[in-house]
Design an enzyme around this catalytic site. Structure first.
Site, PDB file in Angstrom:
ATOM      1  N   HIS A 120       1.040  -0.970   0.123  1.00 45.35           N
ATOM      2  CA  HIS A 120       0.557   0.140  -0.035  1.00 45.35           C
ATOM      3  C   HIS A 120       1.246   1.255  -0.038  1.00 45.35           C
ATOM      4  O   HIS A 120       2.052   1.345   0.957  1.00 45.35           O
ATOM      5  CB  HIS A 120      -0.739   0.451   1.207  1.00 45.35           C
ATOM      6  CG  HIS A 120      -1.984   0.861   1.226  1.00 45.35           C
ATOM      7  ND1 HIS A 120      -2.140   2.205   2.146  1.00 45.35           N
ATOM      8  CD2 HIS A 120      -2.860   1.285   0.478  1.00 45.35           C
ATOM      9  CE1 HIS A 120      -3.583   2.334   2.617  1.00 45.35           C
ATOM     10  NE2 HIS A 120      -3.637   2.077   0.747  1.00 45.35           N
ATOM     11  N   HIS A 143      -1.578  11.172  -1.800  1.00 45.50           N
ATOM     12  CA  HIS A 143      -3.112  10.464  -1.470  1.00 45.50           C
ATOM     13  C   HIS A 143      -4.181  11.581  -1.310  1.00 45.50           C
ATOM     14  O   HIS A 143      -5.343  11.868  -2.019  1.00 45.50           O
ATOM     15  CB  HIS A 143      -2.905   9.645  -1.113  1.00 45.50           C
ATOM     16  CG  HIS A 143      -4.397   9.302  -0.440  1.00 45.50           C
ATOM     17  ND1 HIS A 143      -5.408  10.172   1.142  1.00 45.50           N
ATOM     18  CD2 HIS A 143      -5.072   8.185   0.016  1.00 45.50           C
ATOM     19  CE1 HIS A 143      -5.944   9.164   1.115  1.00 45.50           C
ATOM     20  NE2 HIS A 143      -6.269   8.186   1.317  1.00 45.50           N
TER      21      HIS A 143
END
Length: 257
Positions: free
Chosen positions: A16, A58
């Site tokens: 991730h 992000h």
């Protein structure tokens, strides 16, 4: 009638944002660390700068994972997409994590792609558009990925998003690239959306998966992936259910094998 599952070239374990929480997310340092732990596939988040450069971040804002709040002029927008790449490229995206990574910059998607291609690392690119730029971001990510992976002797990147408009624009720009629909809830129309977008995978919050949902997605000819799994008991449940991939922060806990 069930649709046969297509070939799946990707590994089960996906790191991730490069290396989870062990390094500053979405930096080249994180992807190097994930690879050092044996991961052959990583997930990243891609968005557009004001002048059209695809870079990794992000959040919609620069506040959490860069020094933008201190480095930008007083009154400057905190929204990442409001700035040109020349400004974004000078920010520190490592100090928030730890002193060891002070000065680590935000990378472009092109820089990460070239590193992945040189090091045999596969990529799950989450299209993470600034609100209002879904189609522009999906198109830009897909066009760039198609160009960079053209003729490569390794699997093309998997393009994923929570934003159907972004995935549709990616499909229009580069229909040959595989796509996956991200879901944090099971809306009534998710199967129609996934089919309309020509998805090869559905990537759910791991808690949503049960045997019936796995059977439904597999019956649609799509793969079942999960985010973000950091506990061994949750991972084991997903393995028993027959899912096809797990995105994890715990690159230090799960051996990708």
């Amino acid at each position: 009638m069930s649709v046969p599952l297509p070939p799946w070239p990707y590994p089960f374990w996906i790191a991730h944002r490069g290396a989870g929480k062990l390094a500053p997310e979405n930096t080249l340092a994180a992807f190097r660390l994930g690879a050092a732990h044996g991961y052959r596939m990583a997930e990243c988040d891609a968005k557009l700068s004001r002048d059209g450069v695809v870079f990794l971040l992000h959040d919609a804002t620069l506040t959490r994972s860069t020094n933008g709040a201190r480095a930008l002029p007083p009154g400057a927008s905190a929204t990442a997409g409001d700035h040109d790449w020349a400004t974004l490229s000078r920010l520190d995206a490592g100090s928030w994590h730890s002193r060891a990574y002070a000065g680590e910059p935000l990378p472009t998607l092109e820089a990460l792609a070239r590193w992945c291609l040189a090091n045999g690392v596969m990529l799950d690119i989450e299209i993470k558009p600034t609100p209002g730029l879904e189609r522009d971001t999906g198109r830009a990510v897909a066009e760039l990925a198609a160009r960079l992976w053209r003729g490569a002797d390794q699997p093309q990147p998997l393009l994923t998003s929570f934003a159907p408009q972004a995935l549709q624009a990616a499909r229009d720009a580069a229909p040959q690239l595989p796509r996956g629909l991200l879901l944090d809830a099971l809306t009534a129309d998710w199967p129609t959306t996934a089919r309309a977008l020509g998805c090869v995978a559905v990537i759910c919050n791991h808690a949503l998966w049960d045997a019936a949902l796995v059977a439904q997605v597999h019956g649609m000819g799509m793969r079942c992936l999960s985010y973000t799994v950091n506990d061994e008991c949750f991972a084991q449940r997903l393995i028993v259910l027959g899912t096809d991939g797990i995105v994890t922060d715990r690159v230090d806990l799960f051996a990708p094998g």
